[in-house]
Design a protein around this motif. Structure first.
Motif, PDB file in Angstrom:
ATOM      1  N   GLY A  72      31.734  18.184  45.467  1.00 51.86           N
ATOM      2  CA  GLY A  72      30.279  18.231  45.355  1.00 51.86           C
ATOM      3  C   GLY A  72      29.703  19.569  44.943  1.00 51.86           C
ATOM      4  O   GLY A  72      28.480  19.698  44.858  1.00 51.86           O
ATOM      5  N   LEU A  73      30.545  20.558  44.668  1.00 51.55           N
ATOM      6  CA  LEU A  73      30.016  21.857  44.245  1.00 51.55           C
ATOM      7  C   LEU A  73      29.491  21.771  42.819  1.00 51.55           C
ATOM      8  O   LEU A  73      30.203  21.299  41.926  1.00 51.55           O
ATOM      9  CB  LEU A  73      31.093  22.945  44.309  1.00 51.55           C
ATOM     10  N   PRO A  74      28.276  22.226  42.579  1.00 49.99           N
ATOM     11  CA  PRO A  74      27.750  22.216  41.210  1.00 49.99           C
ATOM     12  C   PRO A  74      28.595  23.101  40.290  1.00 49.99           C
ATOM     13  O   PRO A  74      29.030  24.182  40.673  1.00 49.99           O
ATOM     14  CB  PRO A  74      26.343  22.807  41.362  1.00 49.99           C
ATOM     15  N   GLY A  75      28.851  22.611  39.098  1.00 50.08           N
ATOM     16  CA  GLY A  75      29.563  23.392  38.098  1.00 50.08           C
ATOM     17  C   GLY A  75      31.062  23.471  38.280  1.00 50.08           C
ATOM     18  O   GLY A  75      31.743  24.187  37.554  1.00 50.08           O
ATOM     19  N   SER A 127      32.462  25.934  33.579  1.00 48.81           N
ATOM     20  CA  SER A 127      31.771  26.178  32.315  1.00 48.81           C
ATOM     21  C   SER A 127      32.311  27.385  31.567  1.00 48.81           C
ATOM     22  O   SER A 127      32.321  27.414  30.345  1.00 48.81           O
ATOM     23  CB  SER A 127      30.271  26.355  32.560  1.00 48.81           C
ATOM     24  N   LYS A 146      33.302  28.728  45.867  1.00 47.66           N
ATOM     25  CA  LYS A 146      31.924  28.438  46.280  1.00 47.66           C
ATOM     26  C   LYS A 146      30.967  29.521  45.785  1.00 47.66           C
ATOM     27  O   LYS A 146      29.853  29.216  45.348  1.00 47.66           O
ATOM     28  CB  LYS A 146      31.837  28.299  47.805  1.00 47.66           C
ATOM     29  N   SER A 173      30.426  28.938  42.127  1.00 44.83           N
ATOM     30  CA  SER A 173      29.535  27.785  41.958  1.00 44.83           C
ATOM     31  C   SER A 173      28.081  28.179  42.177  1.00 44.83           C
ATOM     32  O   SER A 173      27.197  27.803  41.402  1.00 44.83           O
ATOM     33  CB  SER A 173      29.923  26.666  42.934  1.00 44.83           C
ATOM     34  N   GLN A 201      25.939  27.396  38.881  1.00 43.11           N
ATOM     35  CA  GLN A 201      25.685  25.966  39.015  1.00 43.11           C
ATOM     36  C   GLN A 201      24.760  25.405  37.939  1.00 43.11           C
ATOM     37  O   GLN A 201      24.762  24.209  37.687  1.00 43.11           O
ATOM     38  CB  GLN A 201      25.132  25.657  40.392  1.00 43.11           C
ATOM     39  N   GLU A 202      24.008  26.260  37.258  1.00 43.23           N
ATOM     40  CA  GLU A 202      23.092  25.752  36.235  1.00 43.23           C
ATOM     41  C   GLU A 202      23.809  25.425  34.923  1.00 43.23           C
ATOM     42  O   GLU A 202      23.234  24.843  34.033  1.00 43.23           O
ATOM     43  CB  GLU A 202      21.956  26.743  35.975  1.00 43.23           C
ATOM     44  N   PRO A 245      26.407  23.274  32.941  1.00 42.10           N
ATOM     45  CA  PRO A 245      27.271  22.082  32.993  1.00 42.10           C
ATOM     46  C   PRO A 245      28.651  22.412  32.432  1.00 42.10           C
ATOM     47  O   PRO A 245      28.796  23.286  31.578  1.00 42.10           O
ATOM     48  CB  PRO A 245      26.552  21.055  32.132  1.00 42.10           C
TER      49      PRO A 245
END
Length: 127
Positions: free
Chosen positions: A17-20, A40, A112, A115, A119-120, A122
């Motif tokens: 569930g961590l963004p990016g 990314s 973490k 991330s 996280q912004e 993709p």
């Protein structure tokens, strides 16, 4: 193999569930000799981990980067956009039997932190 599987399960649980951060699918039958994530900015991610004393590296390269395919003009060396995107975004985290709980926690903390900073972006987009 059991230690590799335990380490991979630990990462799956801690990093889901961590963004990016793209994680591999859970696979109880895998030997988990690699734990490959997608980010990314692969090179920046590898540097970020290295600055924290964590080894990480790209593992996969498109076939046409290997001399044998390039020189043979093998059909598998054709332009494959998806393979190039994957290769440019993947990095392997340490997952070996030698990792202690403290090692795993340090890796998770670093991922973490990455991330939170990225996280912004993709996966597959330039950071």
């Amino acid at each position: 193999v059991k230690a590799h599987r335990d380490n991979a399960r630990f990462y799956c649980d801690a990093l889901t569930g961590l963004p990016g951060i793209g994680l591999p699918p859970r696979d109880a039958g895998s030997s988990w000799w690699l734990y490959t994530v997608r980010v990314s900015d692969r090179d920046g991610f590898i540097r970020f981990l290295a600055e924290r004393g964590i080894a990480s590296s790209p593992v996969h390269a498109p076939n046409d980067q290997h001399t044998g395919f390039r020189e043979a003009r093998h059909p598998a060396s054709a332009e494959l956009h998806g393979v190039r995107v994957f290769a440019s975004t993947e990095a392997a985290l340490p997952v070996g039997w030698w990792l202690s709980l403290d090692d795993r926690l340090r890796v998770v903390d670093a991922v973490k932190r990455w991330s939170a900073l990225h996280q912004e972006y993709p996966i597959g987009a330039a950071a």
